[in-house]
Design a protein around this motif. Structure first.
Motif, PDB file in Angstrom:
ATOM      1  N   LEU A  69      37.291 -36.164  39.500  1.00 27.16           N
ATOM      2  CA  LEU A  69      36.779 -36.150  40.863  1.00 27.16           C
ATOM      3  C   LEU A  69      36.429 -34.727  41.269  1.00 27.16           C
ATOM      4  CD1 LEU A  69      39.313 -38.612  42.548  1.00 27.16           C
ATOM      5  CD2 LEU A  69      37.192 -39.125  41.316  1.00 27.16           C
ATOM      6  N   THR A  73      40.960 -33.980  40.461  1.00 28.13           N
ATOM      7  CA  THR A  73      41.849 -35.074  40.097  1.00 28.13           C
ATOM      8  C   THR A  73      41.252 -35.863  38.936  1.00 28.13           C
ATOM      9  OG1 THR A  73      42.615 -35.292  42.375  1.00 28.13           O
ATOM     10  CG2 THR A  73      42.972 -37.188  40.939  1.00 28.13           C
ATOM     11  N   VAL A  75      41.118 -39.290  36.846  1.00 30.70           N
ATOM     12  CA  VAL A  75      41.387 -40.716  36.963  1.00 30.70           C
ATOM     13  C   VAL A  75      41.091 -41.337  35.608  1.00 30.70           C
ATOM     14  CG1 VAL A  75      40.789 -42.856  38.174  1.00 30.70           C
ATOM     15  CG2 VAL A  75      40.639 -40.658  39.377  1.00 30.70           C
ATOM     16  N   VAL A  80      40.903 -48.698  36.510  1.00 30.68           N
ATOM     17  CA  VAL A  80      41.270 -47.833  37.640  1.00 30.68           C
ATOM     18  C   VAL A  80      40.042 -47.045  38.108  1.00 30.68           C
ATOM     19  CG1 VAL A  80      42.768 -45.945  38.398  1.00 30.68           C
ATOM     20  CG2 VAL A  80      43.657 -47.707  36.856  1.00 30.68           C
ATOM     21  N   ILE A  81      39.256 -46.559  37.141  1.00 29.11           N
ATOM     22  CA  ILE A  81      38.027 -45.835  37.489  1.00 29.11           C
ATOM     23  C   ILE A  81      37.076 -46.745  38.244  1.00 29.11           C
ATOM     24  CG2 ILE A  81      35.962 -44.709  36.558  1.00 29.11           C
ATOM     25  CD1 ILE A  81      37.782 -43.740  34.219  1.00 29.11           C
ATOM     26  N   ASP A  83      37.778 -49.392  39.981  1.00 33.51           N
ATOM     27  CA  ASP A  83      38.333 -49.680  41.305  1.00 33.51           C
ATOM     28  C   ASP A  83      38.018 -48.530  42.261  1.00 33.51           C
ATOM     29  OD1 ASP A  83      39.827 -51.236  43.181  1.00 33.51           O
ATOM     30  OD2 ASP A  83      41.575 -49.975  42.816  1.00 33.51           O
ATOM     31  N   HIS A  84      38.146 -47.306  41.782  1.00 30.48           N
ATOM     32  CA  HIS A  84      37.811 -46.141  42.619  1.00 30.48           C
ATOM     33  C   HIS A  84      36.325 -46.138  42.978  1.00 30.48           C
ATOM     34  CE1 HIS A  84      37.837 -42.123  44.250  1.00 30.48           C
ATOM     35  NE2 HIS A  84      36.820 -41.825  43.459  1.00 30.48           N
ATOM     36  N   LEU A  85      35.466 -46.337  41.979  1.00 31.21           N
ATOM     37  CA  LEU A  85      34.019 -46.345  42.226  1.00 31.21           C
ATOM     38  C   LEU A  85      33.626 -47.490  43.153  1.00 31.21           C
ATOM     39  CD1 LEU A  85      32.652 -45.508  38.667  1.00 31.21           C
ATOM     40  CD2 LEU A  85      33.002 -43.949  40.609  1.00 31.21           C
ATOM     41  N   GLY A  87      35.317 -48.599  45.590  1.00 31.14           N
ATOM     42  CA  GLY A  87      35.613 -48.141  46.952  1.00 31.14           C
ATOM     43  C   GLY A  87      34.589 -47.162  47.494  1.00 31.14           C
ATOM     44  N   LEU A  88      33.863 -46.494  46.602  1.00 33.65           N
ATOM     45  CA  LEU A  88      32.835 -45.533  47.033  1.00 33.65           C
ATOM     46  C   LEU A  88      31.490 -46.194  47.331  1.00 33.65           C
ATOM     47  CD1 LEU A  88      33.420 -42.634  44.473  1.00 33.65           C
ATOM     48  CD2 LEU A  88      34.282 -42.819  46.811  1.00 33.65           C
TER      49      LEU A  88
END
Length: 108
Positions: A69, A73, A75, A80-81, A83-85, A87-88
């Motif tokens: 990031l 950070t 990831v 998990v990656i 899931d983060h993307l 959210g973006l």
């Protein structure tokens, strides 16, 4: 220097560390395209077999892919990656909100 062991990362977007042959890296790249966030990700080749590659600092397991990031950070794990993307993304969602459907998507 960021927590990933790389300097100069802050403010420069995200970096996806992977190889062209990694199926999990391809999974993240495809997801990033679908989520319309690929333009904010720079691809950087990683060598999981090299003891000098910073991949081992970014992911203690030494596996790919790793998403770094802007704040440094690291990831890791493709689900998990993603899931983060997810959210973006402002337009599309790959991961459902229903607990059972979400679990099924994240364990794929």
């Amino acid at each position: 220097m960021g927590r990933d062991g790389m300097s100069g990362m802050a403010g420069s977007g995200m970096v996806l560390r992977s190889t062209a042959t990694s199926p999990f890296g391809r999974k993240v790249k495809i997801g990033a395209h679908v989520l319309e966030v690929m333009e904010s990700i720079r691809i950087e080749v990683a060598d999981p077999w090299s003891e000098t590659d910073s991949l081992r600092v970014q992911n203690p397991l030494g596996k790919m892919p790793v998403l770094i990031l802007a704040d440094g950070t690291a990831v890791y794990d493709s689900c998990v990656i993603l899931d983060h993307l997810n959210g973006l993304s402002k337009h599309v969602s790959l991961i459902p909100t229903s607990p059972r459907e979400r679990l099924a998507a994240l364990t794929w």
